[in-house]
Design an enzyme around this catalytic site. Structure first.
Site, PDB file in Angstrom:
ATOM      1  N   ASP A   1       0.503  -1.167  -1.470  1.00 39.51           N
ATOM      2  CA  ASP A   1       0.398  -0.681  -2.849  1.00 39.51           C
ATOM      3  C   ASP A   1       0.683  -1.840  -3.806  1.00 39.51           C
ATOM      4  OD1 ASP A   1       0.122   0.961  -5.021  1.00 39.51           O
ATOM      5  OD2 ASP A   1       1.949   2.114  -4.684  1.00 39.51           O
TER       6      ASP A   1
ATOM      7  N   ASP B   1      -5.986   0.153  -5.996  1.00 38.78           N
ATOM      8  CA  ASP B   1      -4.770  -0.645  -5.821  1.00 38.78           C
ATOM      9  C   ASP B   1      -3.910  -0.219  -4.639  1.00 38.78           C
ATOM     10  OD1 ASP B   1      -3.973   1.756  -6.904  1.00 38.78           O
ATOM     11  OD2 ASP B   1      -2.517   0.889  -8.283  1.00 38.78           O
ATOM     12  N   GLU B   2      -4.418   0.592  -3.723  1.00 42.99           N
ATOM     13  CA  GLU B   2      -3.629   0.957  -2.557  1.00 42.99           C
ATOM     14  C   GLU B   2      -4.535   1.315  -1.384  1.00 42.99           C
ATOM     15  OE1 GLU B   2      -1.418   4.645  -2.731  1.00 42.99           O
ATOM     16  OE2 GLU B   2      -2.614   5.330  -4.430  1.00 42.99           O
TER      17      GLU B   2
END
Length: 415
Positions: A21, A115-116
């Site tokens: 993350d 983003d993860e």
């Protein structure tokens, strides 16, 4: 630095699921192109009266600003906050490069958002925690963005662990944070038992209120509650899922997304570069890296693209589509350098990249004349892959400044 849940620390590190993350991703990307914003309370999202915060810096979070908060409320909590509109094209571009980095560790990468992502590293030779540390180092090395990594045996715990690996917000920026946090296999229920029940996916305000009314405040208490009693309180549809997670049962596998449509590498320079010779040397190294990844994935590509970002952040691309797909670093470098010749680099280049698209199964590609020449670059590439496979990726590298013509490429061992 690595965190670890308390329990039987003599157990081996056998968790194979990673959750990666990014830290304040949108804000981090904005601060890279606007360094003057570093250290300030910054938020990205809608800037109008109805705008909503999508990402907040740790400095802003210290004032209570968080994602999904109305922009007006963020301004009231932190009057000096800098609110920026989102640039999703840029975020997607950076995300694509980060996902490529993750895929360099395992093909089993399941992006959840820009983003993860989850990774399954069960087939890797390195311990999962070590892989987590390497991921953090490589993402920062290439993108100057920090990330947190959770390590566990199941998805639910890996995602929860990545939250525990993150730093704490303070008015002066992020503080502490393990970076990598592991829940050792066999210690899942011990780790979960004291945690608040709202840490479980699916326990929202309504479900939490129902559980609190019957005295359930921790995950351990939920795990011990008979399933039938839980069904009476919150209904059958939801109960089995929550009860399983409370007992660390999460059979969901990591499901990788569809095959990558392109592969690329790029490099940002500390100082602008103004000469074709220096940029060409970088293109050789980048092309070799991209070609190695193509061969490892069993694909080849037809379209070669270079990306150039100048000192004023103006960004251009130049592409050329070949008659047949290639996976040779020598051929990619030659094509990339040819594309570079058509660009005036005198103003100074801040970033340069090489990409290959229109990918296809390398076993199905049509051989070109160069493939059938003796000795062919295909033979050289196979020899290089064997050397790197035995001695590591740094065992052999292209001569960076060498001419990449058919007779001029050199290879060397690092000193």
């Amino acid at each position: 630095m690595t965190g670890r849940a308390q329990g039987d620390l003599s157990r081996p590190q056998s968790g194979s699921i990673l959750h990666v993350d990014m830290d304040a991703f949108f804000v981090s990307v904005e601060q890279l192109r606007r360094p003057e914003l570093r250290g300030l309370p910054v938020a990205v999202g809608g800037t109008g009266s109805r705008g909503v915060v999508a990402s907040a810096s740790y400095e802003a979070r210290a004032y209570g600003v968080h994602s999904a908060m109305p922009a007006g409320q963020a301004r009231r909590l932190c009057p000096e906050i800098v609110l920026l509109p989102g640039d999703h094209e840029l975020y997607s571009e950076v995300s694509g490069r980060i996902m490529d980095i993750l895929r360099s560790f395992t093909p089993l990468v399941e992006p959840l958002s820009v983003d993860e992502a989850f990774l399954d590293v069960s087939g890797a030779q390195r311990p999962p925690v070590e892989i987590g540390r390497l991921i953090r180092e490589r993402v920062y090395e290439h993108e100057r963005i920090n990330c947190a990594v959770g390590v566990a045996s199941v998805k639910f715990l890996a995602k929860l662990s990545s939250k525990l690996a993150k730093p704490k917000p303070t008015p002066s920026g992020p503080s502490g944070g393990a970076g990598v946090f592991e829940v050792p296999a066999g210690e899942e229920r011990v780790f979960l038992a004291p945690r608040p029940v709202q840490d479980i996916w699916g326990v929202g305000p309504v479900t939490l209120a129902k559980l609190n009314r019957i005295g359930i405040a921790t995950i351990g208490e939920l795990a011990e509650l008979p399933l039938g009693r839980l069904e009476e309180v919150i209904g059958k549809a939801h109960s089995r899922h929550l009860h399983s997670l409370a007992n660390a049962v999460d059979p969901r596998p990591v499901v990788p997304e569809m095959a990558a449509k392109s592969m690329s590498r790029e490099e940002t320079f500390a100082r602008d570069i103004h000469t074709y010779e220096d940029l060409g040397a970088v293109l050789v190294t980048l092309s070799d890296s991209v070609a190695s990844r193509l061969r490892a994935a069993g694909v080849a590509g037809r379209t070669v693209t270079i990306k150039i970002r100048f000192g004023d952040f103006t960004t251009i691309t130049r592409s050329h589509t070949l008659a047949s797909a290639v996976d040779s670093g020598v051929v990619l470098a030659r094509e990339a350098k040819q594309l570079l010749k058509a660009v005036d680099v005198a103003p100074g280049v801040r970033l340069i990249g090489v990409g290959v698209s229109e990918l296809e199964d390398s076993d199905q590609r049509q051989l070109s004349f160069e493939d059938t020449a003796a000795p062919s670059w295909h033979d050289v590439d196979q020899a290089i892959d064997r050397i790197r496979g035995r001695f590591g990726s740094g065992a052999i590298r292209p001569g960076g400044a060498a001419d990449t013509g058919s007779s001029g490429t050199s290879w060397s061992r690092p000193n």
